[in-house]
Design an enzyme around this catalytic site. Structure first.
Site, PDB file in Angstrom:
ATOM      1  CD  GLU A  49      -2.552   1.295   2.681  1.00 37.94           C
ATOM      2  OE1 GLU A  49      -2.778   0.241   3.320  1.00 37.94           O
ATOM      3  OE2 GLU A  49      -2.924   2.414   3.080  1.00 37.94           O
ATOM      4  NE  ARG A  53      -0.180   8.848   5.005  1.00 33.87           N
ATOM      5  CZ  ARG A  53       0.221   8.442   6.198  1.00 33.87           C
ATOM      6  NH1 ARG A  53       1.036   9.197   6.913  1.00 33.87           N
ATOM      7  NH2 ARG A  53      -0.173   7.280   6.673  1.00 33.87           N
ATOM      8  CE  LYS A 137      -6.406   2.275   6.955  1.00 32.86           C
ATOM      9  NZ  LYS A 137      -5.339   2.859   6.134  1.00 32.86           N
TER      10      LYS A 137
HETATM   11  O1  LIG Z   1      -2.556   7.093   4.953  1.00 36.26           O
HETATM   12  C1  LIG Z   1      -3.572   6.420   5.119  1.00 36.26           C
HETATM   13  O2  LIG Z   1      -4.334   6.148   4.234  1.00 36.26           O
HETATM   14  C2  LIG Z   1      -3.935   5.914   6.441  1.00 36.26           C
HETATM   15  O3  LIG Z   1      -4.999   5.427   6.584  1.00 36.26           O
HETATM   16  C3  LIG Z   1      -3.040   6.007   7.545  1.00 36.26           C
HETATM   17  C4  LIG Z   1      -2.181   4.783   7.767  1.00 36.26           C
HETATM   18  O4  LIG Z   1      -2.866   3.587   7.552  1.00 36.26           O
HETATM   19  C5  LIG Z   1      -1.645   4.835   9.132  1.00 36.26           C
HETATM   20  O5  LIG Z   1      -1.024   6.058   9.322  1.00 36.26           O
HETATM   21  C6  LIG Z   1      -0.681   3.755   9.448  1.00 36.26           C
HETATM   22  O6  LIG Z   1      -0.557   3.806  10.815  1.00 36.26           O
HETATM   23  P1  LIG Z   1       0.774   3.436  11.597  1.00 36.26           P
HETATM   24  O7  LIG Z   1       1.133   2.052  11.233  1.00 36.26           O
HETATM   25  O8  LIG Z   1       0.384   3.625  13.016  1.00 36.26           O
HETATM   26  O9  LIG Z   1       1.808   4.447  11.123  1.00 36.26           O
END
Ligand SMILES: O=C(O)C(=O)C[C@H](O)[C@H](O)COP(=O)(O)O
Length: 217
Positions: A49, A53, A137
């Site tokens: 994935e 961003r 999700k």
């Molecule tokens: O960017 C996106 O589409 C999201 O939904 C956010 C990510 O899934 C989370 O930021 C991952 O979270 P961490 O593993 O805690 O860093």
């Protein structure tokens, strides 16, 4: 569990069932995309994935789609129909969204790409189910209620499978993966920013290998 994905797009359940962890990837450099994808595939993780961003995200998706045939690249942070269209055009074979709207669900359906819609409440689960989505999700999993929330949802929503993401680490992944309604988890811990900056692909393969070996229910 791994199925042959050559030349076709996976279903949402295939995206979730391929490995115990879907890596959530934030890329700052297009040049990192291909070696990173190869490092993850070498560790046994091929559903990737790449979050939309950063300005280079679509170029990274395109590079992985073209140059790493053993990877199945998807787009994360899909927040609009336009995001879904751009991702599919770049070669994304699935999409992951941090929340859910009917517009995103319809766009992915029309484009023919799998979507893992992000949900954090019962109403959002019901909205996604209305549109035919049952592989979801759970985001942000830990702040929004963690394993307790998933256990509670297993009653009324026992026909739904989740990929909890947000706050999942190598330390707590097992607790989530043991739940009957969890097919896999998502997380950024396989691709630490410092390892990417240092182009330490060996470290990323080690993290992927450990993640791929996590037991699932
Ligand atoms: O960017 C996106 O589409 C999201 O939904 C956010 C990510 O899934 C989370 O930021 C991952 O979270 P961490 O593993 O805690 O860093």
């Amino acid at each position: 569990m791994a199925v042959n994905m050559a030349n076709r797009r996976p279903t949402p359940m295939e995206v979730m069932q391929d490995a115990a962890v879907i890596p959530v990837i934030v890329l700052q450099e297009t040049a990192h995309a291909v070696p990173l994808a190869r490092a993850l595939v070498a560790g046994g993780i091929r559903m990737l994935e790449v979050t939309l961003r950063t300005p280079v995200a679509l170029a990274c998706i395109e590079a992985i789609a073209k140059e790493v045939p053993d990877a199945v690249v998807g787009a994360g942070t899909v927040r609009s129909a336009a995001d879904a269209q751009a991702a599919a055009l770049a070669g994304a074979r699935f999409a992951v969204s941090p929340g859910y709207t009917h517009a995103v669900g319809k766009a992915c359906h029309d484009l023919g790409i799998a979507l893992l819609p992000g949900v954090a409440t019962g109403s959002e689960i019901m909205m996604a189910q209305e549109d035919g989505y049952t592989a979801l999700k759970f985001f942000p999993a830990v702040p929004a209620g963690g394993a307790g929330m998933l256990k509670a949802w297993h009653g009324p929503f026992n026909d739904v499978k989740f990929c909890p993401t947000g706050g999942i680490t190598a330390g707590n992944a097992r607790e989530f993966l043991a739940l009957p309604n969890v097919a896999c988890v998502g997380g950024s811990w396989l691709t630490p920013a410092d390892a990417l900056a240092a182009q330490d692909w060996g470290r990323i393969t080690r993290l992927a290998t450990e993640a791929a070996a996590l037991p699932r229910s």
